[in-house]
Scaffold this active site. Structure first.
Site, short mmCIF file in Angstrom:
data_model
loop_
_atom_site.label_atom_id
_atom_site.label_comp_id
_atom_site.label_asym_id
_atom_site.label_seq_id
_atom_site.Cartn_x
_atom_site.Cartn_y
_atom_site.Cartn_z
N GLU A 93 -9.62 -2.11 5.46
CA GLU A 93 -10.27 -1.84 6.74
C GLU A 93 -11.45 -2.77 6.98
OE1 GLU A 93 -8.78 -0.11 8.77
OE2 GLU A 93 -8.32 1.94 8.19
N ASP A 135 0.81 -1.22 0.00
CA ASP A 135 0.00 0.00 0.00
C ASP A 135 0.85 1.27 0.00
OD1 ASP A 135 0.99 -0.37 2.59
OD2 ASP A 135 -0.95 -0.97 3.39
N HIS A 161 -6.96 -5.04 10.34
CA HIS A 161 -6.78 -4.78 8.91
C HIS A 161 -5.49 -5.40 8.39
CE1 HIS A 161 -4.71 -0.77 9.98
NE2 HIS A 161 -3.82 -1.42 9.26
N ASN A 214 -7.21 -3.09 14.44
CA ASN A 214 -8.59 -3.49 14.15
C ASN A 214 -8.66 -4.70 13.20
OD1 ASN A 214 -7.83 -2.41 11.70
ND2 ASN A 214 -9.29 -0.71 11.71
#
Ligand code: GLP
Length: 239
Positions: A138, A67, A133, A131
């Protein structure tokens, strides 16, 4: 899913580097999917040491990153500083999404094509977000998604705010999709510290949960997780 238990970050870094290095050493050509963040930094340090010690040429190594932020070169800078320059991977064999592309949709398609042209990813290294990811996929991301632009969640923005002392933190990023990641032949996920304990516990429940993107790895036939004591704490509390 295979779990390698390590005590702390130093052991995690060494084990991860040995894992990746043996892939590099034993292949005529290898496509590595690489991650940024704090967790793999020690692994990159060890890899740089190994490549010098073994005087190994890395001309057969190609890399694709997971990314990059939109309107930033933060991960380009990270990769050059911590990986490409010290390890010595030829520049033209490294690939990172272009967060400055004028047409971001087109850039996502170009990036997918790059991965295809390389013949796919042999080994994808992943970190994990607090979280759950992976890359910047996400919670709620479609499990079949391809490379796309994402709006980062508040949780991810606050976890990564510390890296943006000099430039404004972007709220969007380009990330390989979950579908793209799943096509990698092999996956190595690194998890360190208490903050990752919840995500790691969910991952090892074995069921798929779109709200914890990493759980999709239960669908992949060749995944190894290296987790330190902190990251395993909730998992081990239950067993
Ligand atoms: C970012 C990256 C992820 C990385 C995650 C965890 O969101 N896009 O690829 O896995 O951070 O980073 P850290 O290792 O710093 O906890």
């Amino acid at each position: 899913m295979k779990l390698i238990k390590v005590s702390g970050e130093e052991e995690l870094s060494r084990m991860a580097a040995e894992y990746v290095f043996s892939k590099i050493k034993n292949a005529d050509r290898v496509v590595l999917g690489l991650a940024t963040g704090r967790t793999p930094l020690g692994m990159y340090r060890h890899l740089s040491k190994y490549s010098k010690e073994y005087k190994l040429s890395l001309s057969h190594v190609h890399t694709v990153n997971l990314d990059e932020y939109v309107g930033s070169k933060a991960y380009h800078a990270y990769m050059h500083q911590n990986v490409f320059d010290p390890i010595g991977i030829p520049n033209h064999q490294t690939h990172i999404p272009d967060g400055y592309a004028v047409d971001l949709e087109k850039e996502c398609m170009r990036y997918e094509a790059v991965i295809q042209q390389l013949g796919g990813i042999d080994l994808q290294v992943l970190g994990i977000g607090e979280n759950g990811h992976i890359g910047f996929n996400e919670p709620g991301t479609d499990f079949s998604s391809r490379t796309h632009v994402v709006e980062l969640t508040e949780s991810t923005l606050s976890a990564n705010a510390k890296y943006f002392t000099r430039e404004k933190q972007p709220r969007k990023a380009i990330t390989m999709g979950i579908g793209t990641i799943l096509e990698s032949k092999e996956i190595l996920l690194l998890a360190a510290g208490l903050k990752k304990a919840h995500a790691v516990r969910e991952l090892f429940k074995g069921s798929l949960n779109e709200n914890i993107p990493a759980t999709v790895l239960n669908h992949h036939p060749n995944v190894t997780v290296i987790a330190d004591r902190g990251a395993r704490s909730l998992l081990e509390e239950e067993s």
